[in-house]
Design a protein around this motif. Structure first.
Motif, mmCIF file in Angstrom:
data_model
loop_
_atom_site.group_PDB
_atom_site.id
_atom_site.type_symbol
_atom_site.label_atom_id
_atom_site.label_comp_id
_atom_site.label_asym_id
_atom_site.label_seq_id
_atom_site.Cartn_x
_atom_site.Cartn_y
_atom_site.Cartn_z
ATOM 1 N N UNK A 267 16.543 8.016 3.226
ATOM 2 C CA UNK A 267 15.976 6.710 3.001
ATOM 3 C C UNK A 267 14.579 6.600 3.608
ATOM 4 N N UNK A 268 14.410 7.206 4.780
ATOM 5 C CA UNK A 268 13.110 7.160 5.434
ATOM 6 C C UNK A 268 12.074 7.945 4.639
ATOM 7 N N UNK A 269 12.487 9.067 4.060
ATOM 8 C CA UNK A 269 11.555 9.867 3.263
ATOM 9 C C UNK A 269 11.085 9.095 2.039
ATOM 10 N N UNK A 270 11.979 8.344 1.411
ATOM 11 C CA UNK A 270 11.612 7.541 0.245
ATOM 12 C C UNK A 270 10.622 6.447 0.624
ATOM 13 N N UNK A 271 10.810 5.818 1.770
ATOM 14 C CA UNK A 271 9.897 4.775 2.229
ATOM 15 C C UNK A 271 8.536 5.370 2.583
ATOM 16 N N UNK A 272 8.535 6.559 3.200
ATOM 17 C CA UNK A 272 7.286 7.232 3.549
ATOM 18 C C UNK A 272 6.521 7.633 2.298
ATOM 19 N N UNK A 273 7.237 8.144 1.291
ATOM 20 C CA UNK A 273 6.593 8.524 0.036
ATOM 21 C C UNK A 273 5.977 7.307 -0.652
ATOM 22 N N UNK A 274 6.670 6.185 -0.610
ATOM 23 C CA UNK A 274 6.160 4.961 -1.225
ATOM 24 C C UNK A 274 4.902 4.484 -0.509
ATOM 25 N N UNK A 275 4.896 4.538 0.810
ATOM 26 C CA UNK A 275 3.717 4.129 1.578
ATOM 27 C C UNK A 275 2.553 5.079 1.326
ATOM 28 N N UNK A 276 2.835 6.380 1.240
ATOM 29 C CA UNK A 276 1.780 7.361 0.961
ATOM 30 C C UNK A 276 1.171 7.126 -0.413
ATOM 31 N N UNK A 277 2.013 6.809 -1.377
ATOM 32 C CA UNK A 277 1.532 6.540 -2.728
ATOM 33 C C UNK A 277 0.592 5.333 -2.739
ATOM 34 N N UNK A 278 0.922 4.298 -1.999
ATOM 35 C CA UNK A 278 0.067 3.115 -1.938
ATOM 36 C C UNK A 278 -1.258 3.407 -1.232
ATOM 37 N N UNK A 279 -1.201 4.236 -0.168
ATOM 38 C CA UNK A 279 -2.448 4.609 0.515
ATOM 39 C C UNK A 279 -3.359 5.426 -0.394
ATOM 40 N N UNK A 280 -2.810 6.356 -1.147
ATOM 41 C CA UNK A 280 -3.622 7.165 -2.079
ATOM 42 C C UNK A 280 -4.239 6.268 -3.141
ATOM 43 N N UNK A 281 -3.469 5.336 -3.674
ATOM 44 C CA UNK A 281 -3.990 4.405 -4.667
ATOM 45 C C UNK A 281 -5.091 3.528 -4.077
ATOM 46 N N UNK A 282 -4.914 3.070 -2.847
ATOM 47 C CA UNK A 282 -5.932 2.234 -2.201
ATOM 48 C C UNK A 282 -7.230 3.008 -1.980
ATOM 49 N N UNK A 283 -7.132 4.267 -1.546
ATOM 50 C CA UNK A 283 -8.333 5.077 -1.347
ATOM 51 C C UNK A 283 -9.027 5.380 -2.669
ATOM 52 N N UNK A 284 -8.262 5.593 -3.724
ATOM 53 C CA UNK A 284 -8.855 5.839 -5.037
ATOM 54 C C UNK A 284 -9.609 4.606 -5.525
ATOM 55 N N UNK A 285 -8.997 3.432 -5.385
ATOM 56 C CA UNK A 285 -9.656 2.196 -5.809
ATOM 57 C C UNK A 285 -10.904 1.939 -4.961
ATOM 58 N N UNK A 286 -10.840 2.215 -3.677
ATOM 59 C CA UNK A 286 -12.002 2.030 -2.811
ATOM 60 C C UNK A 286 -13.133 2.980 -3.190
ATOM 61 N N UNK A 287 -12.817 4.231 -3.487
ATOM 62 C CA UNK A 287 -13.864 5.182 -3.864
ATOM 63 C C UNK A 287 -14.489 4.815 -5.211
ATOM 64 N N UNK A 288 -13.676 4.320 -6.146
ATOM 65 C CA UNK A 288 -14.228 3.874 -7.426
ATOM 66 C C UNK A 288 -15.119 2.647 -7.234
ATOM 67 N N UNK A 289 -14.743 1.749 -6.356
ATOM 68 C CA UNK A 289 -15.567 0.580 -6.076
ATOM 69 C C UNK A 289 -16.909 0.951 -5.474
ATOM 70 N N UNK A 290 -16.913 1.907 -4.566
ATOM 71 C CA UNK A 290 -18.173 2.366 -3.968
ATOM 72 C C UNK A 290 -19.035 3.051 -5.013
ATOM 73 N N UNK A 291 -18.438 3.865 -5.889
ATOM 74 C CA UNK A 291 -19.201 4.553 -6.925
ATOM 75 C C UNK A 291 -19.807 3.577 -7.924
ATOM 76 N N UNK A 292 -19.096 2.503 -8.224
ATOM 77 C CA UNK A 292 -19.616 1.511 -9.164
ATOM 78 C C UNK A 292 -20.698 0.649 -8.516
ATOM 79 N N UNK A 293 -20.553 0.334 -7.237
ATOM 80 C CA UNK A 293 -21.516 -0.527 -6.548
ATOM 81 C C UNK A 293 -22.770 0.214 -6.111
#
Length: 78
Positions: free
Chosen positions: A1-27
């Motif tokens: 159960x802990x591994x599933x929660x960690x994977x979910x949190x990691x997925x959200x962090x990767x998505x957040x960093x991707x969106x942040x990098x795209x925002x910087x590239x556009x701005x």
């Protein structure tokens, strides 16, 4: 159960960093715009010149951007 929660949190962090990098590239062009010129020749060659703070940088050929750069018909006879 802990591994599933960690994977979910990691997925959200990767998505957040991707969106942040795209925002910087556009701005980036909005924060520090650079002037550029497209130069066409009679032979159909095209050149892109970017004017930076250090000087002018030639970016090379891109595509046919204007009708003057397009060849009107077949190549000339030899």
């Amino acid at each position: 159960m802990t591994a599933l929660r960690t994977f979910s949190a990691l997925r959200l962090w990767v998505l957040a960093w991707f969106v942040a990098s795209m925002g910087v590239a556009i701005a980036s062009p909005l924060v520090h715009p650079q002037a550029f010129e497209v130069i066409c020749s009679g032979t159909g060659a095209i050149k892109l010149l970017v004017q930076t703070d250090d000087g002018t940088v030639e970016m090379g050929a891109m595509g046919m951007d204007c009708p003057l750069c397009a060849t009107p018909s077949a190549p000339p006879p030899t």
